[in-house]
Motif scaffolding. Structure first.
Motif, PDB file in Angstrom:
ATOM      1  N   GLY A 154       2.711  11.050  -7.249  1.00 48.67           N
ATOM      2  CA  GLY A 154       3.270  10.780  -5.901  1.00 48.67           C
ATOM      3  C   GLY A 154       4.738  11.049  -5.752  1.00 48.67           C
ATOM      4  N   LEU A 155       5.332  10.855  -4.645  1.00 49.90           N
ATOM      5  CA  LEU A 155       6.641  11.687  -4.238  1.00 49.90           C
ATOM      6  C   LEU A 155       7.626  11.172  -5.039  1.00 49.90           C
ATOM      7  CD1 LEU A 155       6.471  11.356  -0.432  1.00 49.90           C
ATOM      8  CD2 LEU A 155       6.396  13.464  -1.815  1.00 49.90           C
ATOM      9  N   THR A 156       7.590   9.710  -5.449  1.00 49.66           N
ATOM     10  CA  THR A 156       8.624   9.192  -6.356  1.00 49.66           C
ATOM     11  C   THR A 156       8.653  10.172  -7.635  1.00 49.66           C
ATOM     12  OG1 THR A 156       8.149   7.130  -5.727  1.00 49.66           O
ATOM     13  CG2 THR A 156       9.377   7.116  -7.599  1.00 49.66           C
ATOM     14  N   GLU A 157       7.467  10.568  -8.338  1.00 47.31           N
ATOM     15  CA  GLU A 157       7.376  11.254  -9.369  1.00 47.31           C
ATOM     16  C   GLU A 157       7.990  12.435  -9.145  1.00 47.31           C
ATOM     17  OE1 GLU A 157       4.177  13.176 -12.359  1.00 47.31           O
ATOM     18  OE2 GLU A 157       3.787  11.139 -11.885  1.00 47.31           O
ATOM     19  N   VAL A 158       7.185  13.358  -8.195  1.00 44.72           N
ATOM     20  CA  VAL A 158       7.653  14.675  -8.006  1.00 44.72           C
ATOM     21  C   VAL A 158       9.065  14.877  -7.433  1.00 44.72           C
ATOM     22  CG1 VAL A 158       5.288  15.516  -7.456  1.00 44.72           C
ATOM     23  CG2 VAL A 158       6.647  14.924  -5.675  1.00 44.72           C
ATOM     24  N   SER A 159       9.647  13.920  -6.938  1.00 46.25           N
ATOM     25  CA  SER A 159      10.855  14.318  -6.586  1.00 46.25           C
ATOM     26  C   SER A 159      12.102  14.307  -7.532  1.00 46.25           C
ATOM     27  CB  SER A 159      11.617  13.047  -5.583  1.00 46.25           C
ATOM     28  OG  SER A 159      11.560  11.921  -6.292  1.00 46.25           O
ATOM     29  N   GLY A 160      11.428  13.821  -8.884  1.00 47.74           N
ATOM     30  CA  GLY A 160      12.351  13.972  -9.931  1.00 47.74           C
ATOM     31  C   GLY A 160      12.080  15.453 -10.780  1.00 47.74           C
ATOM     32  N   TYR A 161      11.224  16.245 -10.492  1.00 50.64           N
ATOM     33  CA  TYR A 161      10.801  17.375 -11.202  1.00 50.64           C
ATOM     34  C   TYR A 161      11.911  18.293 -11.182  1.00 50.64           C
ATOM     35  CZ  TYR A 161       5.813  16.107 -11.138  1.00 50.64           C
ATOM     36  OH  TYR A 161       4.551  15.517 -11.493  1.00 50.64           O
TER      37      TYR A 161
ATOM     38  N   LEU B 263       6.920  19.792   1.246  1.00 46.10           N
ATOM     39  CA  LEU B 263       7.462  19.747   2.652  1.00 46.10           C
ATOM     40  C   LEU B 263       7.859  18.320   2.823  1.00 46.10           C
ATOM     41  CD1 LEU B 263       4.663  21.720   4.040  1.00 46.10           C
ATOM     42  CD2 LEU B 263       6.842  22.342   3.838  1.00 46.10           C
ATOM     43  N   LEU B 264       7.224  17.330   2.509  1.00 48.34           N
ATOM     44  CA  LEU B 264       7.644  16.097   2.539  1.00 48.34           C
ATOM     45  C   LEU B 264       9.002  15.429   1.884  1.00 48.34           C
ATOM     46  CD1 LEU B 264       4.218  13.952   1.821  1.00 48.34           C
ATOM     47  CD2 LEU B 264       5.107  14.761   3.998  1.00 48.34           C
ATOM     48  N   LEU B 265       9.244  16.162   0.681  1.00 51.74           N
ATOM     49  CA  LEU B 265      10.649  16.110   0.039  1.00 51.74           C
ATOM     50  C   LEU B 265      11.704  16.440   1.108  1.00 51.74           C
ATOM     51  CD1 LEU B 265       9.425  16.863  -3.465  1.00 51.74           C
ATOM     52  CD2 LEU B 265       9.896  14.531  -2.500  1.00 51.74           C
ATOM     53  N   THR B 266      11.600  17.481   1.777  1.00 51.66           N
ATOM     54  CA  THR B 266      12.671  18.076   2.411  1.00 51.66           C
ATOM     55  C   THR B 266      12.511  17.668   3.982  1.00 51.66           C
ATOM     56  OG1 THR B 266      11.576  20.078   2.741  1.00 51.66           O
ATOM     57  CG2 THR B 266      12.969  20.249   0.847  1.00 51.66           C
ATOM     58  N   GLY B 267      11.579  17.219   4.438  1.00 51.27           N
ATOM     59  CA  GLY B 267      11.473  16.865   5.635  1.00 51.27           C
ATOM     60  C   GLY B 267      12.068  15.327   6.232  1.00 51.27           C
ATOM     61  N   PRO B 268      11.724  14.943   7.325  1.00 52.70           N
ATOM     62  CA  PRO B 268      11.993  13.694   7.628  1.00 52.70           C
ATOM     63  C   PRO B 268      11.169  12.601   6.981  1.00 52.70           C
ATOM     64  CG  PRO B 268      11.095  14.835   9.564  1.00 52.70           C
ATOM     65  CD  PRO B 268      11.316  15.725   8.471  1.00 52.70           C
ATOM     66  N   PHE B 269      11.752  11.374   6.686  1.00 50.14           N
ATOM     67  CA  PHE B 269      11.137  10.447   6.035  1.00 50.14           C
ATOM     68  C   PHE B 269      10.000  10.102   6.549  1.00 50.14           C
ATOM     69  CE2 PHE B 269      10.417   5.891   4.430  1.00 50.14           C
ATOM     70  CZ  PHE B 269      10.253   6.273   2.938  1.00 50.14           C
ATOM     71  N   THR B 270       9.923  10.085   8.104  1.00 52.37           N
ATOM     72  CA  THR B 270       8.691   9.541   8.918  1.00 52.37           C
ATOM     73  C   THR B 270       7.412  10.506   8.735  1.00 52.37           C
ATOM     74  OG1 THR B 270       9.416  11.096  10.653  1.00 52.37           O
ATOM     75  CG2 THR B 270      10.253   8.922  10.966  1.00 52.37           C
TER      76      THR B 270
ATOM     77  N   GLU C 126       0.931  -1.245   0.099  1.00 55.00           N
ATOM     78  CA  GLU C 126      -0.032  -0.234  -0.075  1.00 55.00           C
ATOM     79  C   GLU C 126       0.910   1.272   0.002  1.00 55.00           C
ATOM     80  OE1 GLU C 126      -3.460   2.292   2.576  1.00 55.00           O
ATOM     81  OE2 GLU C 126      -2.639   0.442   3.350  1.00 55.00           O
ATOM     82  N   PHE C 127       1.770   1.125   0.689  1.00 55.97           N
ATOM     83  CA  PHE C 127       2.959   2.375   0.889  1.00 55.97           C
ATOM     84  C   PHE C 127       3.605   2.686  -0.260  1.00 55.97           C
ATOM     85  CE2 PHE C 127       7.050   4.051   1.756  1.00 55.97           C
ATOM     86  CZ  PHE C 127       6.794   5.056   2.131  1.00 55.97           C
ATOM     87  N   ARG C 128       4.054   1.416  -1.041  1.00 56.59           N
ATOM     88  CA  ARG C 128       4.666   1.571  -2.430  1.00 56.59           C
ATOM     89  C   ARG C 128       4.007   2.121  -3.331  1.00 56.59           C
ATOM     90  NH1 ARG C 128       5.014  -4.009  -4.482  1.00 56.59           N
ATOM     91  NH2 ARG C 128       2.758  -3.210  -5.015  1.00 56.59           N
ATOM     92  N   ASP C 129       2.703   1.623  -3.477  1.00 55.92           N
ATOM     93  CA  ASP C 129       1.613   2.171  -4.459  1.00 55.92           C
ATOM     94  C   ASP C 129       1.523   3.672  -4.268  1.00 55.92           C
ATOM     95  OD1 ASP C 129       1.792  -0.380  -5.244  1.00 55.92           O
ATOM     96  OD2 ASP C 129      -0.227  -0.996  -4.317  1.00 55.92           O
ATOM     97  N   ILE C 130       1.297   4.037  -3.154  1.00 53.52           N
ATOM     98  CA  ILE C 130       1.027   5.514  -2.825  1.00 53.52           C
ATOM     99  C   ILE C 130       2.214   6.288  -3.443  1.00 53.52           C
ATOM    100  CG2 ILE C 130       0.790   7.181  -1.078  1.00 53.52           C
ATOM    101  CD1 ILE C 130      -0.993   5.355   0.335  1.00 53.52           C
ATOM    102  N   MET C 131       3.630   5.830  -3.071  1.00 56.75           N
ATOM    103  CA  MET C 131       4.772   6.565  -3.357  1.00 56.75           C
ATOM    104  C   MET C 131       4.774   6.479  -4.846  1.00 56.75           C
ATOM    105  SD  MET C 131       6.101   7.479  -0.621  1.00 56.75           S
ATOM    106  CE  MET C 131       7.950   7.701  -0.896  1.00 56.75           C
ATOM    107  N   LEU C 132       4.401   5.550  -5.823  1.00 45.11           N
ATOM    108  CA  LEU C 132       4.715   5.302  -7.002  1.00 45.11           C
ATOM    109  C   LEU C 132       3.292   5.687  -7.824  1.00 45.11           C
ATOM    110  CD1 LEU C 132       6.409   1.627  -7.089  1.00 45.11           C
ATOM    111  CD2 LEU C 132       7.407   3.927  -7.162  1.00 45.11           C
TER     112      LEU C 132
END
Length: 164
Positions: free
Chosen positions: A116-123, A154-161, A106-112
């Motif tokens: 999601g965070l995986t996509e926007v982290s490469g923008y 905020l998620l990209l620059t904050g703690p992974f938790t 579930e977590f992986r699917d949300i990230m991908l």
């Protein structure tokens, strides 16, 4: 600058307890175990620096498909593999049960997911995030991508938790 609370860079390990078990900690090796995206052009910051200085193609990259995990709590070891083979999910299930596998999936699917965070982290390439007065000029070409990141920034620059 040291990024861990213990001096030594990648030459140490650290422990963390789970909420479920306060008696046996997880032990993490802070050493380099998998650096993805450096053997070919990618958004990996290290690869971008190597491309910028013109040395990336001079390196003989060692590719591997996984690594061994040694669990000192029960003495068991298992291999975690990279890619989409499902081996990682099987290893999670074997070690922690069906629910843990479902939670990970579930977590992986949300990230991908799209956007999601995986996509926007490469923008925005890391080299565009300059540390000088001209940062606005280098980011101007990524204005629409920056706006699409929105509050996920905020998620990209904050703690992974915060993503958990």
């Amino acid at each position: 600058v040291e990024a861990h609370d213990t001096a030594g860079g990648v030459a140490h390990s650290f422990s963390r307890f789970s909420k479920a078990d306060k008696n046996v900690p997880f032990r993490f090796d802070s050493g380099p175990s998998l650096i993805s995206g450096v053997s070919s052009k990618s958004t990996n910051p290290l690869r971008q620096v190597l491309d910028a200085v013109g040395t990336a193609d001079d390196i003989d990259w060692f590719l591997y498909d996984g690594w061994m995990v040694h669990d000192y709590a029960d003495g068991k070891a298992f291999k975690i593999t990279t890619g989409d083979s499902g081996a990682f999910e099987k290893a999670i299930e074997a070690k922690a049960g069906v629910q843990a596998r479902k939670d990970f999936e579930e977590f992986r699917d949300i990230m991908l997911a799209d956007g999601g965070l995986t996509e926007v982290s490469g923008y925005i390439p890391p080299l565009a995030l300059r540390g000088d007065a001209f940062v606005a000029r280098s980011l101007l070409g990524y204005l629409f991508k920056f706006l699409k990141i929105g509050t996920k920034g905020l998620l990209l620059t904050g703690p992974f938790t915060l993503t958990m």
